[in-house]
Every structure is written in structure tokens, then in C-alpha cells.
Write a protein that holds these residues in place. Structure first.
Motif, PDB file in Angstrom:
ATOM      1  N   VAL A  64      66.123  29.327  62.968  1.00  0.00           N
ATOM      2  CA  VAL A  64      66.790  28.776  64.163  1.00  0.00           C
ATOM      3  C   VAL A  64      67.377  27.390  63.865  1.00  0.00           C
ATOM      4  O   VAL A  64      66.766  26.576  63.178  1.00  0.00           O
ATOM      5  CB  VAL A  64      65.792  28.659  65.343  1.00  0.00           C
ATOM      6  CG1 VAL A  64      65.548  30.020  65.950  1.00  0.00           C
ATOM      7  CG2 VAL A  64      64.499  28.006  64.902  1.00  0.00           C
ATOM      8  N   GLY A  65      68.563  27.165  64.380  1.00  0.00           N
ATOM      9  CA  GLY A  65      69.234  25.883  64.199  1.00  0.00           C
ATOM     10  C   GLY A  65      69.684  25.641  62.781  1.00  0.00           C
ATOM     11  O   GLY A  65      69.882  24.514  62.361  1.00  0.00           O
ATOM     12  N   ASP A  66      69.818  26.731  62.014  1.00  0.00           N
ATOM     13  CA  ASP A  66      70.206  26.579  60.615  1.00  0.00           C
ATOM     14  C   ASP A  66      71.202  27.680  60.266  1.00  0.00           C
ATOM     15  O   ASP A  66      71.306  28.693  60.951  1.00  0.00           O
ATOM     16  CB  ASP A  66      68.968  26.685  59.726  1.00  0.00           C
ATOM     17  CG  ASP A  66      69.227  26.108  58.347  1.00  0.00           C
ATOM     18  OD1 ASP A  66      70.362  25.685  58.106  1.00  0.00           O
ATOM     19  OD2 ASP A  66      68.296  26.102  57.537  1.00  0.00           O
ATOM     20  N   GLU A  67      71.925  27.478  59.185  1.00  0.00           N
ATOM     21  CA  GLU A  67      72.869  28.496  58.782  1.00  0.00           C
ATOM     22  C   GLU A  67      72.128  29.685  58.171  1.00  0.00           C
ATOM     23  O   GLU A  67      70.999  29.566  57.701  1.00  0.00           O
ATOM     24  CB  GLU A  67      73.842  27.918  57.758  1.00  0.00           C
ATOM     25  CG  GLU A  67      73.154  27.472  56.488  1.00  0.00           C
ATOM     26  CD  GLU A  67      74.103  26.698  55.579  1.00  0.00           C
ATOM     27  OE1 GLU A  67      74.287  27.151  54.436  1.00  0.00           O
ATOM     28  OE2 GLU A  67      74.648  25.673  56.016  1.00  0.00           O
ATOM     29  N   ILE A  68      72.798  30.832  58.192  1.00  0.00           N
ATOM     30  CA  ILE A  68      72.212  32.049  57.624  1.00  0.00           C
ATOM     31  C   ILE A  68      72.260  31.978  56.101  1.00  0.00           C
ATOM     32  O   ILE A  68      73.238  31.512  55.521  1.00  0.00           O
ATOM     33  CB  ILE A  68      73.004  33.283  58.122  1.00  0.00           C
ATOM     34  CG1 ILE A  68      72.822  33.444  59.637  1.00  0.00           C
ATOM     35  CG2 ILE A  68      72.561  34.546  57.392  1.00  0.00           C
ATOM     36  CD1 ILE A  68      73.756  34.482  60.258  1.00  0.00           C
ATOM     37  N   TRP A  69      71.184  32.411  55.459  1.00  0.00           N
ATOM     38  CA  TRP A  69      71.217  32.497  54.001  1.00  0.00           C
ATOM     39  C   TRP A  69      70.446  33.731  53.540  1.00  0.00           C
ATOM     40  O   TRP A  69      69.746  34.366  54.328  1.00  0.00           O
ATOM     41  CB  TRP A  69      70.666  31.224  53.346  1.00  0.00           C
ATOM     42  CG  TRP A  69      69.245  30.869  53.690  1.00  0.00           C
ATOM     43  CD1 TRP A  69      68.816  30.236  54.819  1.00  0.00           C
ATOM     44  CD2 TRP A  69      68.083  31.127  52.913  1.00  0.00           C
ATOM     45  NE1 TRP A  69      67.460  30.076  54.796  1.00  0.00           N
ATOM     46  CE2 TRP A  69      66.973  30.605  53.628  1.00  0.00           C
ATOM     47  CE3 TRP A  69      67.839  31.726  51.671  1.00  0.00           C
ATOM     48  CZ2 TRP A  69      65.654  30.681  53.151  1.00  0.00           C
ATOM     49  CZ3 TRP A  69      66.534  31.791  51.198  1.00  0.00           C
ATOM     50  CH2 TRP A  69      65.472  31.269  51.940  1.00  0.00           C
ATOM     51  N   TYR A  70      70.619  34.070  52.265  1.00  0.00           N
ATOM     52  CA  TYR A  70      70.059  35.315  51.748  1.00  0.00           C
ATOM     53  C   TYR A  70      69.175  35.061  50.532  1.00  0.00           C
ATOM     54  O   TYR A  70      69.484  34.210  49.703  1.00  0.00           O
ATOM     55  CB  TYR A  70      71.180  36.278  51.357  1.00  0.00           C
ATOM     56  CG  TYR A  70      72.050  36.679  52.515  1.00  0.00           C
ATOM     57  CD1 TYR A  70      71.765  37.847  53.226  1.00  0.00           C
ATOM     58  CD2 TYR A  70      73.131  35.898  52.911  1.00  0.00           C
ATOM     59  CE1 TYR A  70      72.559  38.226  54.297  1.00  0.00           C
ATOM     60  CE2 TYR A  70      73.919  36.266  53.991  1.00  0.00           C
ATOM     61  CZ  TYR A  70      73.633  37.424  54.677  1.00  0.00           C
ATOM     62  OH  TYR A  70      74.410  37.798  55.744  1.00  0.00           O
ATOM     63  N   GLY A  71      68.108  35.822  50.453  1.00  0.00           N
ATOM     64  CA  GLY A  71      67.242  35.747  49.287  1.00  0.00           C
ATOM     65  C   GLY A  71      67.806  36.574  48.147  1.00  0.00           C
ATOM     66  O   GLY A  71      68.819  37.254  48.302  1.00  0.00           O
ATOM     67  N   PHE A  72      67.145  36.515  46.997  1.00  0.00           N
ATOM     68  CA  PHE A  72      67.594  37.353  45.877  1.00  0.00           C
ATOM     69  C   PHE A  72      67.048  38.758  46.077  1.00  0.00           C
ATOM     70  O   PHE A  72      65.908  38.930  46.485  1.00  0.00           O
ATOM     71  CB  PHE A  72      67.124  36.783  44.542  1.00  0.00           C
ATOM     72  CG  PHE A  72      67.887  37.344  43.375  1.00  0.00           C
ATOM     73  CD1 PHE A  72      69.096  36.785  43.001  1.00  0.00           C
ATOM     74  CD2 PHE A  72      67.416  38.461  42.682  1.00  0.00           C
ATOM     75  CE1 PHE A  72      69.826  37.321  41.952  1.00  0.00           C
ATOM     76  CE2 PHE A  72      68.142  39.000  41.632  1.00  0.00           C
ATOM     77  CZ  PHE A  72      69.349  38.421  41.259  1.00  0.00           C
ATOM     78  N   PRO A  73      67.854  39.780  45.788  1.00  0.00           N
ATOM     79  CA  PRO A  73      67.419  41.162  46.004  1.00  0.00           C
ATOM     80  C   PRO A  73      66.222  41.534  45.130  1.00  0.00           C
ATOM     81  O   PRO A  73      66.035  40.984  44.051  1.00  0.00           O
ATOM     82  CB  PRO A  73      68.643  41.991  45.596  1.00  0.00           C
ATOM     83  CG  PRO A  73      69.770  41.046  45.456  1.00  0.00           C
ATOM     84  CD  PRO A  73      69.216  39.677  45.259  1.00  0.00           C
ATOM     85  N   THR A  74      65.464  42.505  45.622  1.00  0.00           N
ATOM     86  CA  THR A  74      64.431  43.109  44.792  1.00  0.00           C
ATOM     87  C   THR A  74      65.055  44.229  43.976  1.00  0.00           C
ATOM     88  O   THR A  74      66.160  44.698  44.293  1.00  0.00           O
ATOM     89  CB  THR A  74      63.313  43.719  45.662  1.00  0.00           C
ATOM     90  OG1 THR A  74      63.901  44.747  46.469  1.00  0.00           O
ATOM     91  CG2 THR A  74      62.681  42.658  46.547  1.00  0.00           C
TER      92      THR A  74
END
Length: 292
Positions: A141-151
Motif C-alpha cells: 500500500v502506498g507504493d509502486e507495484i513491483w515483481y519478484g524473480f520467478p521460480t
DNA sequence: CCTCAGGACAACC
DNA sequence: GGTTGTCCTGAG
């Protein structure tokens, strides 16, 4: 907040060193950085000569301290450099605050398969796109969307054509097949690395589709704690020829370059990989060109 | 149009 | 075991 300083951790140098493809400048050069590792994220701020890791003491001790390799005494290793090797002395001086990160194993395998025959900005783009398609989505919340590294499972589950449209080219097949294989042998590989059986780990890595000697050595150095691994790429070949060459007039064979590397840097047993990073980072920074 | 980029791989000798 | 051609894709 954990405080350190530029001589121990220089985010600019590390960001440009080519060992990490998910470290980004947020606020222009030399101020705020974001480092991504798996499904974690760390904010790093520099104010003058001070550097701050923006995380709790628990997160630092539990993960980032080892990831950032902050428990190693780099000054003691610098002191072992041959003062007569002027190029290395210059490279080491320019690389003060460079550290070899202890990154995630699968993340390094895939990242360095992608890296072949690509330039660093292109690698960053591909890795980022891979994370967006297959990584875990983080919506704090209150932050930009980001993505982890795939499995490995998330990549394998999409099938052989799941990687299309990411500008990966012939690397698509390498990444898919290696992801499938990692599901099978990943635990065994990790155990081998934990036992510090690096020669055995290297052979396992070499059996992966799309992993040759150079990529295997990068994985050993950046994810396995094998500080003695010395990746030989085009930049290293160029350095060996220009700074440590025998002026034969023609380009030496890859095998000969490897032999020459052992002759010149073999004496730095136990940390020759750090020596590699010093001269590599110095080379791609452009400071290698002497201004007499 | 060409060449090259942080190589890997298969097909030769 | 060493050498050569081919492989996507993007930038210069």
C-alpha cells in the motif's frame, strides 16, 4: 536503517559492475538505489560519504548482511595485491567499495543465460520483463507495484512457448529447459554448493542447457560463494591481451587466455574472482583509458 | 548493408 | 582437444 560508508559499500560501482541486473537508480546518479533479490527489496541511500541500508536490524542480520557480503574484510584482500601490477593497483583503487554480492542461485542461472551475446541494458530489460510475466506481484500500500524473480516452477508451468515476446531469441529454449531441470536437481545443486564442492557444482551447472564455462563461473562467483571463480569473457580477453599480453600480433586462443589468467592471477588464491571483478568493473567503467 | 554484444552448441578436424 | 559456423535480437 543500517549505516555504513562508501569505502565499504559503493552503490554506484556495484550497480555498474555487471554482477547484478536488478539494482536500479531511483533518484539520479549517486543518491537512492533499489536492490531486488528474489521476492525481497532493499532501499539504499547515499548521503555524501555515508551509505544507509533502509531495513530493520532483523532483516539486515537475517538476510541482507550476507547478501551484501558485509561480513568479509575487503581491506585485508586489497593489501595482498602485487604493488608492481600497476593496472591491477589502479583497478583496485577505482573499485573501492565494490563487493561481490551473494545472490540467489536460480536468479543468477537464468540471468546469466540471458546475458550471453547481450549488452547490460538489454539484459536488464529482459530480466525485468521475465519478472513481470512470471514473478510474484507485490502491491504494498502506498507504493509502486513491483515483481519478484520467478521460480523455476512458474517458468516451466508456462510451457516451451511461454517465453515468447520477451526478446530472448534463442535463449528461450535454454531458459525453459534449464527451469525444468532445476526443479529436478535444484536441491542437489544447493547441497553441493553448501558443501563448498565447487568443482562438482560447476559440472552440474555445465550440464544445464545454455550454461557454458563463462556463465557457470559467473554463477559460482555471484551466487555460490566461490570467490576463487574467474569468469573469462570478451572484456577479460581484451584486458589480458592489452595489459598482460605477449604481443604476438594475433589473438590468442581462448584456452591460451585461460592459461595466461592462471599465470597472472593464480597467485591470488582464494579471491581471484574478486580480482576479476576489480579489473572487469574498471574496464567497463571506461576509466581504464589512461589520461597521461 | 554490415558488425558486434559479458556465449553456447554442434559439427567438424 | 582445438577450430568454425550458426543461433535471436538490438544498437551503432
Amino acid at each position: 536503517m543500517i549505516k555504513t560508508d562508501l569505502s565499504l559499500f559503493n552503490p554506484d560501482i556495484i550497480c555498474d559492475s555487471g554482477q547484478i541486473f536488478r539494482m536500479y537508480r531511483v533518484d539520479g546518479p549517486g543518491s537512492v538505489f533499489l536492490i531486488y533479490s528474489g521476492d525481497r527489496r532493499l532501499r539504499v541511500e547515499r548521503k555524501g560519504d555515508d551509505v544507509y541500508f533502509c531495513c530493520s536490524a532483523e532483516e539486515y542480520e537475517g538476510y541482507w548482511k550476507h547478501y551484501l557480503d558485509m561480513d568479509r574484510d575487503y581491506a585485508a584482500l586489497e593489501a595482498l595485491i602485487d604493488p608492481k601490477d600497476e593496472f591491477l593497483v589502479r583497478a583496485c583503487r577505482a573499485g573501492k567499495g565494490l563487493r561481490i554480492l551473494n545472490q540467489d542461485l536460480f536468479e543468477m542461472i537464468i540471468s546469466f543465460i540471458i546475458s550471453q551475446q547481450k549488452q547490460i541494458p538489454s539484459i536488464r530489460k529482459c530480466v525485468g520483463a521475465l519478472c513481470e510475466r512470471f514473478g510474484q506481484k507485490h502491491t504494498d500500500v502506498g507504493d509502486e507495484i513491483w515483481y519478484g524473480f520467478p521460480t523455476a516452477r512458474s517458468i516451466a508451468a508456462a510451457g516451451p512457448d511461454g517465453l515468447k515476446g520477451l526478446s530472448l531469441g534463442y535463449r528461450e529454449r535454454y531458459i525453459y529447459e534449464t527451469s525444468c531441470r532445476f526443479i529436478e536437481i535444484g536441491d542437489d545443486l544447493k547441497d553441493t554448493v553448501d558443501r563448498k564442492a565447487f568443482a562438482a557444482a560447476r559440472n552440474i551447472l555445465l550440464s544445464l542447457t545454455g550454461v557454458g564455462e563463462k556463465v557457470a563461473d559467473c554463477i559460482l562467483l555471484f551466487a555460490c560463494g566461490d570467490l576463487d571463480s574467474f569468469p573469462v569473457d570478451t572484456h577479460i580477453i581484451s584486458i589480458m591481451d592489452r595489459e598482460y599480453g605477449e604481443n604476438t600480433g594475433q589473438k590468442p586462443s581462448p584456452a591460451r587466455v585461460r592459461e595466461r589468467v592462471r599465470e597472472v592471477f593464480g597467485k591470488y588464491k582464494g579471491f581471484s574472482g574478486l580480482v576479476q571483478q576489480w579489473i572487469f568493473a574498471y574496464e567497463i567503467s571506461g576509466q581504464n583509458k589512461r589520461k597521461d
